[in-house]
Design a protein around this motif. Structure first.
Motif, short mmCIF file in Angstrom:
data_model
loop_
_atom_site.label_atom_id
_atom_site.label_comp_id
_atom_site.label_asym_id
_atom_site.label_seq_id
_atom_site.Cartn_x
_atom_site.Cartn_y
_atom_site.Cartn_z
N GLN A 70 0.83 -1.20 0.00
CA GLN A 70 0.00 0.00 0.00
C GLN A 70 0.87 1.26 0.00
N GLU A 71 1.95 1.22 0.77
CA GLU A 71 2.90 2.35 0.80
C GLU A 71 3.43 2.64 -0.60
N GLU A 72 3.67 1.56 -1.35
CA GLU A 72 4.26 1.70 -2.69
C GLU A 72 3.19 1.90 -3.76
N ASN A 73 1.94 2.10 -3.33
CA ASN A 73 0.84 2.30 -4.29
C ASN A 73 0.80 1.24 -5.39
N ILE A 74 0.93 -0.02 -4.97
CA ILE A 74 0.92 -1.12 -5.92
C ILE A 74 -0.51 -1.36 -6.41
N ASP A 75 -0.66 -1.52 -7.74
CA ASP A 75 -1.99 -1.78 -8.33
C ASP A 75 -2.24 -3.28 -8.55
N TRP A 76 -1.20 -4.00 -8.90
CA TRP A 76 -1.33 -5.45 -9.19
C TRP A 76 -0.23 -6.21 -8.48
N VAL A 77 -0.58 -7.38 -7.97
CA VAL A 77 0.40 -8.26 -7.34
C VAL A 77 0.54 -9.51 -8.20
N ILE A 78 1.77 -9.80 -8.61
CA ILE A 78 2.03 -10.96 -9.47
C ILE A 78 2.76 -12.02 -8.66
N LEU A 79 2.17 -13.20 -8.53
CA LEU A 79 2.84 -14.30 -7.82
C LEU A 79 3.58 -15.12 -8.86
N ALA A 80 4.90 -15.17 -8.72
CA ALA A 80 5.71 -15.89 -9.71
C ALA A 80 6.62 -16.85 -8.95
N GLY A 81 6.05 -17.99 -8.59
CA GLY A 81 6.82 -18.94 -7.79
C GLY A 81 6.87 -18.50 -6.35
N PHE A 82 5.71 -18.10 -5.83
CA PHE A 82 5.62 -17.69 -4.43
C PHE A 82 4.99 -18.85 -3.68
N LEU A 83 5.67 -19.34 -2.63
CA LEU A 83 5.26 -20.64 -2.09
C LEU A 83 4.46 -20.57 -0.80
#
Ligand code: GRF
Length: 184
Positions: A70-83
């Motif tokens: 939220q601090e970084e104003n992220i719009d989309w979160v991409i899981l790329a090999g997140f376990l």
């Protein structure tokens, strides 16, 4: 659009995504975050001058990762090999804005514990004549969000879990960046 990539391991998918958006007008990779301080994905991020963030499972479950996004104003979160299992607060903070890639043709070989080589070993053991990738939105139930893309590759009896992994990685690297762009 500001994208964050979550990864726990090598990050070959993350690399392809950072490459794809390097000079993009549409989106930027604003953060690469990992639950493993020694994950090679962090080295790959440094090469692309993408800021990194590491956290523990405990911190993630306490909301530290959500705060950072939220601090970084992220719009989309991409899981790329997140376990790790994403906390429900996090999935709720990014409704239809969190994407995961799974190295099999869901709903086959999905669910808890089915990741990495375990998936390819199960595909081999089943003698399947094809496997593939699934890119899906993430909701509160593991691997059950809306499927947005699938691609398959044929297998023969000669294939081994390693050769299957190579074929799957090739599909991931080819399609994941473009599918993400198509969603934005
Ligand atoms: C990929 O096979 C992906 O489908 C799975 O974890 C693997 C990550 O590989 N979720 P990498 O870290 O991107 O090389």
């Amino acid at each position: 659009k500001r994208l964050a990539i979550l990864a726990s391991g090598s990050g070959s998918n993350a690399e392809k995504i950072m490459e794809h958006f390097q000079n993009s007008e549409i989106a930027e990779i604003a953060l690469v975050a990992s639950n493993k301080a020694d994950a090679f994905v962090l080295e790959r991020a440094k090469k692309f001058e993408v800021p990194t963030f590491t956290f523990s499972r405990k911190e993630m479950d306490a909301g530290v990762l959500l705060e950072k996004l939220q601090e970084e104003n992220i719009d989309w979160v991409i899981l790329a090999g997140f376990l790790l299992k994403i906390p429900v607060e996090l999935t709720r903070a990014f409704p239809d804005r969190m994407v995961n890639i799974h190295p099999a043709l869901l709903p086959k070989y999905g669910g808890k514990g089915m990741y990495g080589s375990f998936v390819h070993e199960a595909v081999k053991a089943a003698g399947d004549s094809e496997t593939g990738i699934t890119i899906h939105l993430v909701n509160e139930n593991y691997d059950e969000g809306r499927i947005v893309f699938q691609a398959s590759t044929p297998l023969t009896s000669e294939d081994t879990p390693d050769s299957i992994a190579d074929k799957v990685h090739a599909l991931e690297h080819k399609h994941f960046p473009e599918v993400i762009e198509g969603l934005l």
